[in-house]
Design a protein around this motif. Sequence first.
Motif, mmCIF file in Angstrom:
data_model
loop_
_atom_site.group_PDB
_atom_site.id
_atom_site.type_symbol
_atom_site.label_atom_id
_atom_site.label_comp_id
_atom_site.label_asym_id
_atom_site.label_seq_id
_atom_site.Cartn_x
_atom_site.Cartn_y
_atom_site.Cartn_z
ATOM 1 N N VAL A 1 -30.189 -14.736 57.244
ATOM 2 C CA VAL A 1 -30.002 -13.517 58.039
ATOM 3 C C VAL A 1 -31.158 -12.550 57.822
ATOM 4 C CG1 VAL A 1 -28.522 -11.489 58.362
ATOM 5 C CG2 VAL A 1 -27.507 -13.764 58.166
ATOM 6 N N MET A 2 -31.628 -12.405 56.598
ATOM 7 C CA MET A 2 -32.719 -11.483 56.315
ATOM 8 C C MET A 2 -34.035 -11.943 56.944
ATOM 9 S SD MET A 2 -31.271 -9.016 54.785
ATOM 10 C CE MET A 2 -32.628 -8.038 54.165
ATOM 11 N N GLU A 3 -34.202 -13.235 57.158
ATOM 12 C CA GLU A 3 -35.446 -13.767 57.711
ATOM 13 C C GLU A 3 -35.500 -13.747 59.242
ATOM 14 O OE1 GLU A 3 -35.659 -17.656 55.977
ATOM 15 O OE2 GLU A 3 -36.560 -16.905 54.124
ATOM 16 N N GLN A 4 -34.364 -13.554 59.899
ATOM 17 C CA GLN A 4 -34.327 -13.628 61.357
ATOM 18 C C GLN A 4 -34.834 -12.335 61.992
ATOM 19 O OE1 GLN A 4 -33.660 -16.725 62.624
ATOM 20 N NE2 GLN A 4 -33.648 -17.054 60.417
ATOM 21 N N SER A 5 -35.492 -12.496 63.122
ATOM 22 C CA SER A 5 -36.005 -11.342 63.859
ATOM 23 C C SER A 5 -35.208 -11.189 65.149
ATOM 24 C CB SER A 5 -37.492 -11.552 64.169
ATOM 25 O OG SER A 5 -37.975 -10.479 64.937
ATOM 26 N N VAL A 6 -34.275 -10.266 65.130
ATOM 27 C CA VAL A 6 -33.471 -9.979 66.321
ATOM 28 C C VAL A 6 -33.493 -8.473 66.558
ATOM 29 C CG1 VAL A 6 -31.960 -12.000 66.079
ATOM 30 C CG2 VAL A 6 -31.315 -9.852 65.008
ATOM 31 N N PRO A 7 -33.405 -8.058 67.815
ATOM 32 C CA PRO A 7 -33.434 -6.621 68.088
ATOM 33 C C PRO A 7 -32.170 -5.910 67.596
ATOM 34 C CG PRO A 7 -33.042 -7.858 70.102
ATOM 35 C CD PRO A 7 -33.320 -8.862 69.025
ATOM 36 N N SER A 8 -32.331 -4.663 67.223
ATOM 37 C CA SER A 8 -31.202 -3.850 66.796
ATOM 38 C C SER A 8 -30.439 -3.355 68.009
ATOM 39 C CB SER A 8 -31.692 -2.661 65.966
ATOM 40 O OG SER A 8 -30.604 -1.890 65.517
ATOM 41 N N VAL A 9 -29.123 -3.298 67.885
ATOM 42 C CA VAL A 9 -28.242 -2.821 68.939
ATOM 43 C C VAL A 9 -27.707 -1.458 68.527
ATOM 44 C CG1 VAL A 9 -26.083 -3.305 70.167
ATOM 45 C CG2 VAL A 9 -27.580 -5.182 69.497
ATOM 46 N N SER A 10 -27.680 -0.501 69.470
ATOM 47 C CA SER A 10 -27.095 0.814 69.179
ATOM 48 C C SER A 10 -25.577 0.717 69.268
ATOM 49 C CB SER A 10 -27.586 1.860 70.172
ATOM 50 O OG SER A 10 -28.956 2.093 69.985
ATOM 51 N N TYR A 11 -24.914 1.352 68.322
ATOM 52 C CA TYR A 11 -23.455 1.324 68.276
ATOM 53 C C TYR A 11 -22.964 2.702 67.868
ATOM 54 C CZ TYR A 11 -18.740 -0.024 66.795
ATOM 55 O OH TYR A 11 -17.389 -0.109 66.642
ATOM 56 N N GLN A 12 -22.058 3.252 68.636
ATOM 57 C CA GLN A 12 -21.499 4.582 68.359
ATOM 58 C C GLN A 12 -20.261 4.443 67.488
ATOM 59 O OE1 GLN A 12 -23.006 7.407 69.269
ATOM 60 N NE2 GLN A 12 -24.594 6.185 70.280
ATOM 61 N N GLY A 13 -20.449 4.334 66.220
ATOM 62 C CA GLY A 13 -19.321 4.209 65.309
ATOM 63 C C GLY A 13 -19.806 3.790 63.946
ATOM 64 N N ASP A 14 -18.900 3.770 62.993
ATOM 65 C CA ASP A 14 -19.249 3.364 61.637
ATOM 66 C C ASP A 14 -19.325 1.850 61.553
ATOM 67 O OD1 ASP A 14 -19.325 5.965 60.680
ATOM 68 O OD2 ASP A 14 -17.196 5.965 60.147
ATOM 69 N N ILE A 15 -20.370 1.369 60.950
ATOM 70 C CA ILE A 15 -20.495 -0.061 60.667
ATOM 71 C C ILE A 15 -20.100 -0.246 59.211
ATOM 72 C CG2 ILE A 15 -22.073 -2.015 60.489
ATOM 73 C CD1 ILE A 15 -21.438 -1.163 63.342
ATOM 74 N N ALA A 16 -18.941 -0.837 59.008
ATOM 75 C CA ALA A 16 -18.421 -1.037 57.660
ATOM 76 C C ALA A 16 -17.634 -2.332 57.627
ATOM 77 C CB ALA A 16 -17.522 0.135 57.259
ATOM 78 N N VAL A 17 -17.417 -2.849 56.437
ATOM 79 C CA VAL A 17 -16.607 -4.048 56.271
ATOM 80 C C VAL A 17 -15.243 -3.803 56.903
ATOM 81 C CG1 VAL A 17 -15.477 -5.536 54.571
ATOM 82 C CG2 VAL A 17 -17.822 -4.756 54.192
ATOM 83 N N GLY A 18 -14.811 -4.744 57.736
ATOM 84 C CA GLY A 18 -13.527 -4.631 58.416
ATOM 85 C C GLY A 18 -13.631 -4.138 59.843
ATOM 86 N N THR A 19 -14.786 -3.594 60.239
ATOM 87 C CA THR A 19 -14.989 -3.123 61.610
ATOM 88 C C THR A 19 -15.127 -4.328 62.532
ATOM 89 O OG1 THR A 19 -16.173 -1.170 60.829
ATOM 90 C CG2 THR A 19 -16.498 -1.771 63.138
ATOM 91 N N ALA A 20 -14.382 -4.329 63.623
ATOM 92 C CA ALA A 20 -14.511 -5.392 64.625
ATOM 93 C C ALA A 20 -15.521 -4.927 65.666
ATOM 94 C CB ALA A 20 -13.165 -5.685 65.266
ATOM 95 N N LEU A 21 -16.564 -5.712 65.867
ATOM 96 C CA LEU A 21 -17.590 -5.359 66.848
ATOM 97 C C LEU A 21 -17.109 -5.708 68.248
ATOM 98 C CD1 LEU A 21 -20.762 -6.694 64.996
ATOM 99 C CD2 LEU A 21 -19.915 -4.349 65.095
#
Length: 106
Positions: A47-67
Amino acid sequence: MHKTLLAASAVLIALSGAAYAQTTIVTQDPVTTNSTVVLPGEVRTYVMEQSVPSVSYQGDIAVGTALPDTVEVHTVDGYDDYAYTVVNDRRVIVNPQTRTVIQVLE
């Protein structure tokens, strides 16, 4: 009579062993410890080696959050139980079936 008593004793010993075996607890990977998932090292490295664009998300990104379905997740080669994405410039590992964040990488 002795043979009957001996046979009955053998049956009781065998049954007590089966009852004892039923108390065994089996755990499966990933192991969750205080809302931190212990991942195989290869998954984190991938995962750390992959180059993917960042997505904007209006909310907290935390363990348990469903995207939401609008956030594209990518599979981890060789590990069907893990997917990843980059949200608000933070790499996250998710459960691909539920889209739930299982770890935020720092």
